[in-house]
Structure formats: C-alpha cells, structure tokens
Design a protein around this motif. Sequence first.
Motif, mmCIF file in Angstrom:
data_model
loop_
_atom_site.group_PDB
_atom_site.id
_atom_site.type_symbol
_atom_site.label_atom_id
_atom_site.label_comp_id
_atom_site.label_asym_id
_atom_site.label_seq_id
_atom_site.Cartn_x
_atom_site.Cartn_y
_atom_site.Cartn_z
ATOM 1 N N HIS A 106 -1.428 -16.704 -4.109
ATOM 2 C CA HIS A 106 -1.483 -18.128 -4.435
ATOM 3 C C HIS A 106 -2.774 -18.572 -5.022
ATOM 4 N N VAL A 107 -3.820 -17.871 -4.614
ATOM 5 C CA VAL A 107 -5.098 -18.529 -5.252
ATOM 6 C C VAL A 107 -5.728 -17.973 -6.468
ATOM 7 N N VAL A 108 -4.703 -16.885 -6.992
ATOM 8 C CA VAL A 108 -5.082 -16.268 -8.304
ATOM 9 C C VAL A 108 -4.270 -17.145 -9.373
ATOM 10 N N ARG A 110 5.208 9.287 -5.378
ATOM 11 C CA ARG A 110 4.010 9.576 -6.050
ATOM 12 C C ARG A 110 3.673 8.409 -6.828
ATOM 13 N N LEU A 111 5.077 7.489 -7.615
ATOM 14 C CA LEU A 111 4.696 6.263 -8.320
ATOM 15 C C LEU A 111 4.394 5.333 -7.514
ATOM 16 N N LEU A 112 4.941 5.284 -6.179
ATOM 17 C CA LEU A 112 4.578 4.030 -5.178
ATOM 18 C C LEU A 112 3.042 4.215 -5.035
ATOM 19 N N ALA A 113 2.471 5.510 -4.593
ATOM 20 C CA ALA A 113 1.134 5.738 -4.431
ATOM 21 C C ALA A 113 0.090 4.970 -5.425
ATOM 22 N N ASP A 114 0.460 5.634 -6.741
ATOM 23 C CA ASP A 114 -0.391 5.282 -7.663
ATOM 24 C C ASP A 114 -0.168 3.276 -8.204
ATOM 25 N N TYR A 115 0.907 3.008 -7.794
ATOM 26 C CA TYR A 115 1.268 1.627 -7.855
ATOM 27 C C TYR A 115 0.342 0.746 -7.051
ATOM 28 N N LEU A 116 0.429 1.145 -5.742
ATOM 29 C CA LEU A 116 -0.445 0.582 -4.777
ATOM 30 C C LEU A 116 -1.735 0.528 -5.090
ATOM 31 N N ASP A 117 -2.374 1.690 -5.576
ATOM 32 C CA ASP A 117 -3.704 1.782 -5.827
ATOM 33 C C ASP A 117 -4.055 0.928 -7.171
ATOM 34 N N ASP A 118 -3.247 0.902 -8.034
ATOM 35 C CA ASP A 118 -3.642 0.088 -9.086
ATOM 36 C C ASP A 118 -3.495 -1.355 -8.730
ATOM 37 N N SER A 119 -2.392 -1.800 -8.081
ATOM 38 C CA SER A 119 -2.229 -3.175 -7.612
ATOM 39 C C SER A 119 -3.392 -3.714 -6.599
ATOM 40 N N ARG A 120 -3.826 -2.678 -5.851
ATOM 41 C CA ARG A 120 -5.013 -3.404 -4.861
ATOM 42 C C ARG A 120 -6.332 -3.629 -5.725
ATOM 43 N N ALA A 121 -6.516 -2.531 -6.700
ATOM 44 C CA ALA A 121 -7.856 -2.797 -7.712
ATOM 45 C C ALA A 121 -7.619 -3.994 -8.515
ATOM 46 N N ARG A 122 -6.462 -4.387 -8.992
ATOM 47 C CA ARG A 122 -6.308 -5.383 -9.832
ATOM 48 C C ARG A 122 -6.289 -6.574 -9.107
ATOM 49 N N LEU A 123 -5.702 -6.655 -7.694
ATOM 50 C CA LEU A 123 -5.765 -7.957 -7.240
ATOM 51 C C LEU A 123 -7.082 -8.239 -6.376
ATOM 52 N N HIS A 142 -12.721 -13.141 -8.199
ATOM 53 C CA HIS A 142 -13.079 -14.177 -9.130
ATOM 54 C C HIS A 142 -12.611 -15.618 -8.688
ATOM 55 N N ALA A 143 -11.422 -15.493 -7.907
ATOM 56 C CA ALA A 143 -10.791 -16.699 -7.753
ATOM 57 C C ALA A 143 -11.522 -17.518 -6.382
#
Length: 243
Positions: A176-178, A209-222, A228-229
């Motif tokens: 909500h703050v992004v 495997r797809l989920l693990a990559d997803y969560l790693d990328d999502s964490r880094a992006r968020l 910044h927010a």
Amino acid sequence: METTGPKGGGLADDRHLLGRTSTAERVADILRTRIAEGYFPPGERLSEEAIGKALGVSRNTLREAFRLLTHERLLVHELNRGVFVRVLAVQDVDDIYRTRHLVERAVVQGLGEPPYPLEGLAAAVEVGEHSAGDRDWRGVSTANIHFHRELVALAGSPRTDELMRSVLAELRLAFHVVADLRALHQPYLVRNREILDALRRGEPTEAERLLADYLDDSRARLVEAYAHAVPGGTRDGAAGPGA
C-alpha cells in the motif's frame, strides 16, 4: 473516519458476516480482510466509535479484536493516541518473505500425486489478468494475494491457511505504500500462470522451482521499492509521523 471504502463498499456491508453471535474473532477476521484489501491503509488511526457503529458491536468486543490484530502485527497501539494500522519496516518485509519461502514451497513440495484441485488458483490467475487488462493494478495486487492463498490452501490445512492469511495481510501493508503498483505486480502475472500450468501438468518439482525464483525476485523488488517509499521503514513498526 470514513466507513466507506475507495470502491464504495461500506464497512456496514460486512455486518452480515458476524452472524447472530458477534465475536471478537469474527470482527478481527473482517478487519484483517479489510486491511489486506487496503480499506484501512498503513498509518491510519482506527476509530472505535465509527467501526463499532458500522459493525454493530460493543466497544469491548472491538477492543478484543484490536488486541488480536495487534498480536498478529497488523495493528499497533500508541499510548494516548489510539490504535493504528502498522507501517512496516524493511526488516519486516524480509522476514515475511522468509516465512513465505518456508510455507509456500513446503506446500508445493508436499502435494503428492496429481491431479490437484486448481480451480481457485486458476480463478485468481484469470482475475489478475482481467484486472491488468482494465489497468486496475490494485485489483492485480488483490488477485495476486488470492493466488498465494489458494496455493497454500492446496495443503488442506486450516492452521496453515490461518497463518498465511495473517502473513499475506501483513505483506499487503507494504504494497500500500509503494507508488507504482503496475511495476510491482505486472511481472508476476505471467509467472503465476507458469506455476499454475506446471501444476496442471502434474509437475510439482517444476512448480516449486518457479515459486522459489518468484519469491526471491519478488522480495528483492519489493524491498527496493519499499525502501524508497519508506526510507529505512520504522524501527518499531509504529504508525510513523503524520498518521
């Protein structure tokens, strides 16, 4: 405090969910859902009078519901100021993703032999894609949360469902703050469908495997977007200045 949400659904519309016996747990469940959907954004002070009137519950019941949600780290009580929706620290976001890795990947790893009941997962994917087509990025965010709730629900464990309801509601506080929700959520629409397709093919190892990559990328992006927010977040998860 307004009791009508950004899309017009007033909190009083949820009164029927209480049934005949208005318990603190049911009130907490309603408020938890509303927090997850952004009805009460991070840093907002919750009015006992307005919420109690909208839901038709006593002040004592409402205070017990607040206590339960404070224990779940969705609310914070500030002395002489009241109860607020928490503003997460960056460290909280990291911890949420550690929990998601432990729970979501374990669910996929433990699915057993296909086929799997994927109707709820498929519906969440379709709603997310439809919302993206309408440029409704908040709707995409909600559909994404539903996707991961449905994924965990494949375990058939009420305890795991309860845990993830709280974890994902807390995660939504960060969303909500992004400011740029499109940049935050759009890349994962395709990845949600890839996970769904792997499960449809009866390939849980590939889905994990797809989920693990997803969560790693999502964490880094968020974490990057959130830092910044809310630079540095707040060390104690308080409402922050100006709330």
